[in-house]
Design a protein around this motif. Structure first.
Motif, PDB file in Angstrom:
ATOM      1  N   SER A  75       0.852  -1.185   0.000  1.00  0.00           N
ATOM      2  CA  SER A  75       0.000   0.000   0.000  1.00  0.00           C
ATOM      3  C   SER A  75       0.889   1.237   0.000  1.00  0.00           C
ATOM      4  O   SER A  75       1.971   1.224   0.602  1.00  0.00           O
ATOM      5  CB  SER A  75      -0.924   0.031   1.221  1.00  0.00           C
ATOM      6  N   GLY A  76       0.441   2.285  -0.678  1.00  0.00           N
ATOM      7  CA  GLY A  76       1.250   3.492  -0.677  1.00  0.00           C
ATOM      8  C   GLY A  76       0.685   4.597  -1.535  1.00  0.00           C
ATOM      9  O   GLY A  76      -0.308   4.416  -2.262  1.00  0.00           O
ATOM     10  N   GLU A  77       1.333   5.750  -1.437  1.00  0.00           N
ATOM     11  CA  GLU A  77       0.992   6.883  -2.277  1.00  0.00           C
ATOM     12  C   GLU A  77       1.528   6.655  -3.690  1.00  0.00           C
ATOM     13  O   GLU A  77       2.370   5.778  -3.917  1.00  0.00           O
ATOM     14  CB  GLU A  77       1.596   8.161  -1.688  1.00  0.00           C
ATOM     15  N   VAL A  78       1.011   7.449  -4.626  1.00  0.00           N
ATOM     16  CA  VAL A  78       1.336   7.236  -6.035  1.00  0.00           C
ATOM     17  C   VAL A  78       2.015   8.472  -6.606  1.00  0.00           C
ATOM     18  O   VAL A  78       1.595   9.607  -6.354  1.00  0.00           O
ATOM     19  CB  VAL A  78       0.075   6.903  -6.861  1.00  0.00           C
ATOM     20  N   VAL A  79       3.059   8.234  -7.390  1.00  0.00           N
ATOM     21  CA  VAL A  79       3.740   9.284  -8.141  1.00  0.00           C
ATOM     22  C   VAL A  79       3.640   8.946  -9.622  1.00  0.00           C
ATOM     23  O   VAL A  79       3.951   7.819 -10.031  1.00  0.00           O
ATOM     24  CB  VAL A  79       5.224   9.407  -7.735  1.00  0.00           C
ATOM     25  N   PHE A  80       3.188   9.898 -10.413  1.00  0.00           N
ATOM     26  CA  PHE A  80       3.207   9.739 -11.866  1.00  0.00           C
ATOM     27  C   PHE A  80       4.602  10.080 -12.351  1.00  0.00           C
ATOM     28  O   PHE A  80       5.077  11.201 -12.162  1.00  0.00           O
ATOM     29  CB  PHE A  80       2.175  10.657 -12.519  1.00  0.00           C
ATOM     30  N   ALA A  81       5.283   9.100 -12.945  1.00  0.00           N
ATOM     31  CA  ALA A  81       6.672   9.291 -13.362  1.00  0.00           C
ATOM     32  C   ALA A  81       6.826   9.222 -14.878  1.00  0.00           C
ATOM     33  O   ALA A  81       7.813   8.681 -15.392  1.00  0.00           O
ATOM     34  CB  ALA A  81       7.576   8.253 -12.697  1.00  0.00           C
ATOM     35  N   ASP A 114       5.655  14.543 -24.751  1.00  0.00           N
ATOM     36  CA  ASP A 114       6.183  14.333 -26.106  1.00  0.00           C
ATOM     37  C   ASP A 114       6.408  15.639 -26.849  1.00  0.00           C
ATOM     38  O   ASP A 114       7.330  15.752 -27.665  1.00  0.00           O
ATOM     39  CB  ASP A 114       5.223  13.454 -26.910  1.00  0.00           C
ATOM     40  N   GLY A 115       5.547  16.625 -26.562  1.00  0.00           N
ATOM     41  CA  GLY A 115       5.649  17.868 -27.313  1.00  0.00           C
ATOM     42  C   GLY A 115       6.950  18.611 -27.089  1.00  0.00           C
ATOM     43  O   GLY A 115       7.473  19.255 -28.003  1.00  0.00           O
ATOM     44  N   SER A 116       7.506  18.497 -25.882  1.00  0.00           N
ATOM     45  CA  SER A 116       8.727  19.245 -25.569  1.00  0.00           C
ATOM     46  C   SER A 116       9.874  18.351 -25.116  1.00  0.00           C
ATOM     47  O   SER A 116      10.953  18.861 -24.804  1.00  0.00           O
ATOM     48  CB  SER A 116       8.432  20.265 -24.466  1.00  0.00           C
ATOM     49  N   ALA A 117       9.629  17.043 -25.110  1.00  0.00           N
ATOM     50  CA  ALA A 117      10.624  16.090 -24.587  1.00  0.00           C
ATOM     51  C   ALA A 117      11.067  16.493 -23.180  1.00  0.00           C
ATOM     52  O   ALA A 117      12.230  16.384 -22.813  1.00  0.00           O
ATOM     53  CB  ALA A 117      11.821  15.973 -25.515  1.00  0.00           C
ATOM     54  N   THR A 118      10.091  16.982 -22.403  1.00  0.00           N
ATOM     55  CA  THR A 118      10.352  17.422 -21.038  1.00  0.00           C
ATOM     56  C   THR A 118       9.483  16.615 -20.080  1.00  0.00           C
ATOM     57  O   THR A 118       8.269  16.516 -20.279  1.00  0.00           O
ATOM     58  CB  THR A 118      10.023  18.912 -20.875  1.00  0.00           C
ATOM     59  N   PRO A 119      10.057  16.035 -19.043  1.00  0.00           N
ATOM     60  CA  PRO A 119       9.253  15.264 -18.081  1.00  0.00           C
ATOM     61  C   PRO A 119       8.176  16.114 -17.420  1.00  0.00           C
ATOM     62  O   PRO A 119       8.317  17.337 -17.280  1.00  0.00           O
ATOM     63  CB  PRO A 119      10.282  14.779 -17.060  1.00  0.00           C
ATOM     64  N   ALA A 120       7.089  15.450 -17.035  1.00  0.00           N
ATOM     65  CA  ALA A 120       5.993  16.124 -16.342  1.00  0.00           C
ATOM     66  C   ALA A 120       5.599  15.331 -15.103  1.00  0.00           C
ATOM     67  O   ALA A 120       4.429  15.243 -14.745  1.00  0.00           O
ATOM     68  CB  ALA A 120       4.796  16.294 -17.280  1.00  0.00           C
ATOM     69  N   SER A 121       6.573  14.764 -14.437  1.00  0.00           N
ATOM     70  CA  SER A 121       6.310  13.896 -13.293  1.00  0.00           C
ATOM     71  C   SER A 121       5.781  14.694 -12.111  1.00  0.00           C
ATOM     72  O   SER A 121       6.140  15.858 -11.924  1.00  0.00           O
ATOM     73  CB  SER A 121       7.584  13.149 -12.900  1.00  0.00           C
ATOM     74  N   ARG A 122       4.953  14.034 -11.304  1.00  0.00           N
ATOM     75  CA  ARG A 122       4.368  14.726 -10.159  1.00  0.00           C
ATOM     76  C   ARG A 122       3.760  13.721  -9.200  1.00  0.00           C
ATOM     77  O   ARG A 122       3.354  12.622  -9.579  1.00  0.00           O
ATOM     78  CB  ARG A 122       3.274  15.701 -10.615  1.00  0.00           C
ATOM     79  N   ARG A 123       3.717  14.121  -7.932  1.00  0.00           N
ATOM     80  CA  ARG A 123       3.013  13.306  -6.941  1.00  0.00           C
ATOM     81  C   ARG A 123       1.517  13.480  -7.152  1.00  0.00           C
ATOM     82  O   ARG A 123       1.039  14.588  -7.412  1.00  0.00           O
ATOM     83  CB  ARG A 123       3.405  13.756  -5.530  1.00  0.00           C
ATOM     84  N   LEU A 124       0.768  12.383  -7.066  1.00  0.00           N
ATOM     85  CA  LEU A 124      -0.680  12.445  -7.242  1.00  0.00           C
ATOM     86  C   LEU A 124      -1.320  12.641  -5.869  1.00  0.00           C
ATOM     87  O   LEU A 124      -1.538  11.687  -5.116  1.00  0.00           O
ATOM     88  CB  LEU A 124      -1.184  11.168  -7.920  1.00  0.00           C
ATOM     89  N   ASP A 125      -1.590  13.893  -5.550  1.00  0.00           N
ATOM     90  CA  ASP A 125      -2.078  14.247  -4.220  1.00  0.00           C
ATOM     91  C   ASP A 125      -3.369  13.501  -3.891  1.00  0.00           C
ATOM     92  O   ASP A 125      -4.325  13.493  -4.676  1.00  0.00           O
ATOM     93  CB  ASP A 125      -2.321  15.753  -4.125  1.00  0.00           C
ATOM     94  N   GLY A 126      -3.374  12.895  -2.730  1.00  0.00           N
ATOM     95  CA  GLY A 126      -4.580  12.239  -2.249  1.00  0.00           C
ATOM     96  C   GLY A 126      -4.863  10.882  -2.860  1.00  0.00           C
ATOM     97  O   GLY A 126      -5.880  10.259  -2.533  1.00  0.00           O
ATOM     98  N   VAL A 127      -3.988  10.408  -3.742  1.00  0.00           N
ATOM     99  CA  VAL A 127      -4.203   9.111  -4.387  1.00  0.00           C
ATOM    100  C   VAL A 127      -3.353   8.057  -3.685  1.00  0.00           C
ATOM    101  O   VAL A 127      -2.138   8.214  -3.556  1.00  0.00           O
ATOM    102  CB  VAL A 127      -3.830   9.168  -5.882  1.00  0.00           C
TER     103      VAL A 127
END
Length: 280
Positions: A86-92, A221-234
């Protein structure tokens, strides 16, 4: 190898064992040296794999809501043990760390003790100008590499979904062949599980961001730049059970042709293939 007595060469069957012995004999006849100590056959342990779909699931909790997702497939770090996390989720993003391409989905996010959600494959894979080998694929596209990378960053599990904007193939689905008999290594370098989820699971997990999975992929994909973030409350609760049991031995068949150059002979080129197949 394709003869009827070998019976399709499914792993952990007499036909596959016969194929291994046949190949070892051919390597010896060809004059190659044994490369697994004093033998051509290198043993390793496999465990039959049958995901128990009645009890295996990923439960997603967000904003008072609870959704149950049944995984398509699970890569067990130890298929003899149940997965309970069980744990919090990060979109990577794509789950890639590639300094040679100036790209790192883990830059600026802390995934230690977290579950990471990643897209399959790699950014801009339909763009011939992409740093990631144009329209080809690099090793970073593989789910094994993504899992090992997440492990190196301290994650406790990886959730993989097909990237929503793709032209390369249909989304993965549960195996439906009656004769399919997957196996997993008894132990390997991976210490955390990987769960392949249906595409709509990404929508469920990312719903609190106000953007769809396709929106996030296009942004990356548009900028080849990561958009990673913690998914708050998930948060997620993962349970996965292998319904099969037992450990059995399979074989690599390895022969060595020594080099003649006094310096380069200490390097090796691997020429590999798999001799097992799907059975009957």
């Amino acid at each position: 190898l394709g003869s009827p007595p070998l019976d399709g060469r499914a792993s952990l069957t007499p036909g596959a064992d016969a194929a291994a012995w046949f190949l070892a004999t051919e390597l010896r006849k060809a004059g190659l040296q044994p490369a697994a100590g004093d033998a051509y056959l290198q043993p390793f342990d496999l465990v039959p794999l049958r995901l128990d779909r009645d009890v295996s699931s990923v439960t997603v909790r967000h904003a008072g809501r609870e959704d149950r997702v049944v995984p398509i497939a699970v890569a067990f770090p130890d298929p003899t043990r149940e997965i309970a996390i069980s744990g919090e989720v990060v979109f990577a993003g794509y789950g890639i760390t590639a300094p040679e391409f100036g790209y790192d989905d883990y830059d600026g996010v802390d995934v230690r003790g977290k579950v990471v959600l990643v897209f399959d494959h790699e950014p801009q894979e339909d763009d011939p100008r992409s740093a990631f080998h144009g329209t080809g694929l690099t090793l970073h596209a593989g789910t094994w590499t993504k899992t090992f990378n997440a492990q190196q960053h301290g994650a406790v599990a990886v959730l993989v979904v097909t990237e929503p904007v793709n032209t390369h193939r249909t989304a993965p689905r549960p195996p439906d062949r009656i004769g399919a008999s997957p196996q997993a290594l008894r132990s390997g370098e991976l210490r955390i599980p990987r769960l392949t989820l249906p595409a709509d699971a990404a929508t469920t997990l990312l719903q609190g961001t106000g953007r769809t999975p396709a929106d996030w992929q296009r942004a990356i994909d548009g900028s080849a730049t990561p958009a990673s973030r913690r998914l708050d409350g998930v948060t997620v609760t993962i349970r996965a059970v292998n319904g099969a049991s037992g450990t059995r031995t399979s074989w690599n068949v390895v022969g060595l042709l020594p080099g003649t150059d006094p310096v380069l002979r200490d390097e090796a080129v691997l020429v590999t293939s798999h001799y097992d197949h799907l059975g009957t």
